[in-house]
Design a protein around this motif. Structure first.
Motif, PDB file in Angstrom:
ATOM      1  N   VAL A  33       1.217  -1.118   0.026  1.00 23.47           N
ATOM      2  CA  VAL A  33      -0.056   0.218   0.120  1.00 23.47           C
ATOM      3  C   VAL A  33       0.454   1.137  -0.234  1.00 23.47           C
ATOM      4  O   VAL A  33       0.084   2.466  -0.647  1.00 23.47           O
ATOM      5  N   ALA A  34       2.057   1.529   0.770  1.00 28.47           N
ATOM      6  CA  ALA A  34       3.093   2.563   1.252  1.00 28.47           C
ATOM      7  C   ALA A  34       3.772   2.521  -0.080  1.00 28.47           C
ATOM      8  O   ALA A  34       3.974   3.865  -0.246  1.00 28.47           O
ATOM      9  N   ASP A  35       4.414   1.767  -0.928  1.00 34.30           N
ATOM     10  CA  ASP A  35       5.010   1.807  -2.671  1.00 34.30           C
ATOM     11  C   ASP A  35       4.088   1.911  -3.326  1.00 34.30           C
ATOM     12  O   ASP A  35       4.131   1.138  -3.850  1.00 34.30           O
ATOM     13  N   THR A  36       4.040   3.182  -3.947  1.00 38.54           N
ATOM     14  CA  THR A  36       3.355   3.210  -5.169  1.00 38.54           C
ATOM     15  C   THR A  36       4.599   2.556  -6.859  1.00 38.54           C
ATOM     16  O   THR A  36       3.963   2.566  -7.238  1.00 38.54           O
ATOM     17  N   THR A  37       5.433   1.688  -6.343  1.00 36.26           N
ATOM     18  CA  THR A  37       6.220   1.835  -7.505  1.00 36.26           C
ATOM     19  C   THR A  37       6.103   1.304  -8.463  1.00 36.26           C
ATOM     20  O   THR A  37       5.319   1.367  -9.327  1.00 36.26           O
ATOM     21  N   ARG A  58       5.743  11.460   4.099  1.00 38.70           N
ATOM     22  CA  ARG A  58       3.994  12.281   3.877  1.00 38.70           C
ATOM     23  C   ARG A  58       4.992  12.314   2.254  1.00 38.70           C
ATOM     24  O   ARG A  58       6.309  12.601   1.752  1.00 38.70           O
ATOM     25  N   ASP A  59       3.871  12.393   1.426  1.00 38.89           N
ATOM     26  CA  ASP A  59       4.286  12.350  -0.492  1.00 38.89           C
ATOM     27  C   ASP A  59       2.762  12.975  -1.548  1.00 38.89           C
ATOM     28  O   ASP A  59       1.892  12.446  -0.829  1.00 38.89           O
ATOM     29  N   LEU A  83       1.743   9.128   5.958  1.00 42.59           N
ATOM     30  CA  LEU A  83       2.169   7.705   5.698  1.00 42.59           C
ATOM     31  C   LEU A  83       2.282   7.068   7.613  1.00 42.59           C
ATOM     32  O   LEU A  83       3.467   7.368   8.218  1.00 42.59           O
ATOM     33  N   ASP A  84       1.707   6.185   8.307  1.00 45.78           N
ATOM     34  CA  ASP A  84       2.350   5.973   9.484  1.00 45.78           C
ATOM     35  C   ASP A  84       2.216   4.608   9.537  1.00 45.78           C
ATOM     36  O   ASP A  84       1.194   3.588   9.778  1.00 45.78           O
TER      37      ASP A  84
END
Length: 332
Positions: A33-37, A58-59, A83-84
């Motif tokens: 979920v956190a890594d959009t790559t 934050r991104d 992101l937490d």
């Protein structure tokens, strides 16, 4: 999968809760979920993610996506996230909501159900402009389908977590071209002209729904001469010298395939063209496509050779077009 619309808190409010359970550790699911790559490889509607900026937890990024269904419209949207990692939670807000939405925000959270099992929950709030109409209901239904498809894609990727490193590949080839970068990019853009010029492409059916957004169905020849068809969506950014593509119907050995052509100016004359590929192998297809006894290692070598050879085959006539343009300019 559960999708539970929540009773609107006001005439223009819509809230949705959606969840999937995955046979994977919570940390693995959160990382996806956190890594959009790799989202374009995992999420069926995601075509390309362009990072805009990142600062700690934050991104911001721009997401190009195609609406679910055959011929779904291609749109772009900008998102801001917090992101937490400790709480396994991501908050999000859309910076440029499209009508009938005036705001879209929410949270994605991961919780552990049992060792090796986790739940991904999406909670989203939308503000709508005007009264609820049939068009508004269709937009809400489309957003719901996209949410379900995204969660299902992340669940499927997480459940392959022990094999995922062996199924993912990213590689690139760089070639210097002593010619016109503009003409080279024009050749790459004009994929409808490739049959008869690019050896492995025997047919190209191309439509352009708006400038810079192409749908291309190509009939290609394998190394053994067998034909197969790929369907791709291409996002063309001529000013940036880039063409990004995702194959909606990839090679039979692949579950997903994205790529990019980049034309970079050289300090001297000419330019450098970069062909980049990212793929997700379909582990279930390895033996069916390559024969009994084939493993992911042999599939990786086969794909690297095949896509590298196809990129080189495109660059041959592209170099020629760029060189001819340069010679014409010098002769004037």
């Amino acid at each position: 999968m559960s999708l539970k619309p929540v009773r609107p808190s006001g005439p223009a409010q819509h809230r949705t809760s959606c969840a999937v359970d995955a046979a994977a550790p919570a940390g693995v699911l959160y990382a996806l979920v956190a890594d959009t790559t790799h989202w374009p490889l995992f999420l069926p509607h995601a075509l390309h993610v362009e990072p805009l900026d990142a600062d700690g937890d934050r991104d911001r990024f721009c997401l190009w996506s195609a609406a679910p269904g055959e011929g779904g419209a291609v749109t772009s949207s900008r998102w801001r996230r917090s992101l937490d990692a400790g709480a396994l939670r991501v908050g999000f807000h859309q910076e440029d909501p499209q009508a009938p939405f005036t705001s879209v925000s929410g949270r994605l959270g991961v919780s552990e159900l049992a060792p090796g099992w986790s739940r991904l929950t999406l909670e989203q709030e939308s503000t709508l402009s005007g009264a609820r109409t049939a068009a508004t209901e269709r937009a809400l239904a489309a957003a719901g389908r996209a949410a379900r498809a995204a969660l299902d894609g992340l669940r499927a990727a997480a459940e392959r977590w022990t094999a995922l490193d062996g199924l993912l590949m990213t590689f690139q080839d760089r070639v210097r071209v002593p010619g016109s970068g503009e003409q080279l990019l024009e050749f790459l853009y004009g994929v409808n002209s490739w049959p008869g010029r690019v050896p492995h492409v025997v047919r190209a059916d191309v439509t352009e729904e708006r400038p810079g957004v192409q749908r291309a169905a190509l009939v290609r020849l394998n190394g053994d001469g067998c034909a197969y068809t790929t369907q791709s969506l291409r996002l063309c950014f001529p000013a940036a010298g880039r063409i990004v593509h995702k194959q909606i119907r990839p090679h039979p050995l692949l579950a997903a395939h994205t790529g990019e052509w980049s034309v970079l100016p050289d300090p001297g004359a000419g330019c450098t063209v970069v062909s980049r590929h990212s793929v997700l192998l379909d582990g279930r297809a390895v033996e069916r496509v390559l024969g009994p006894g084939a493993d992911p290692g042999s599939a990786r070598r086969h794909v690297r050779e095949l896509l590298g050879r196809e990129s080189a085959a495109v660059l041959g006539p592209a170099r020629q077009a760029a060189g001819e343009a340069a010679r014409t300019l010098r002769s004037v």
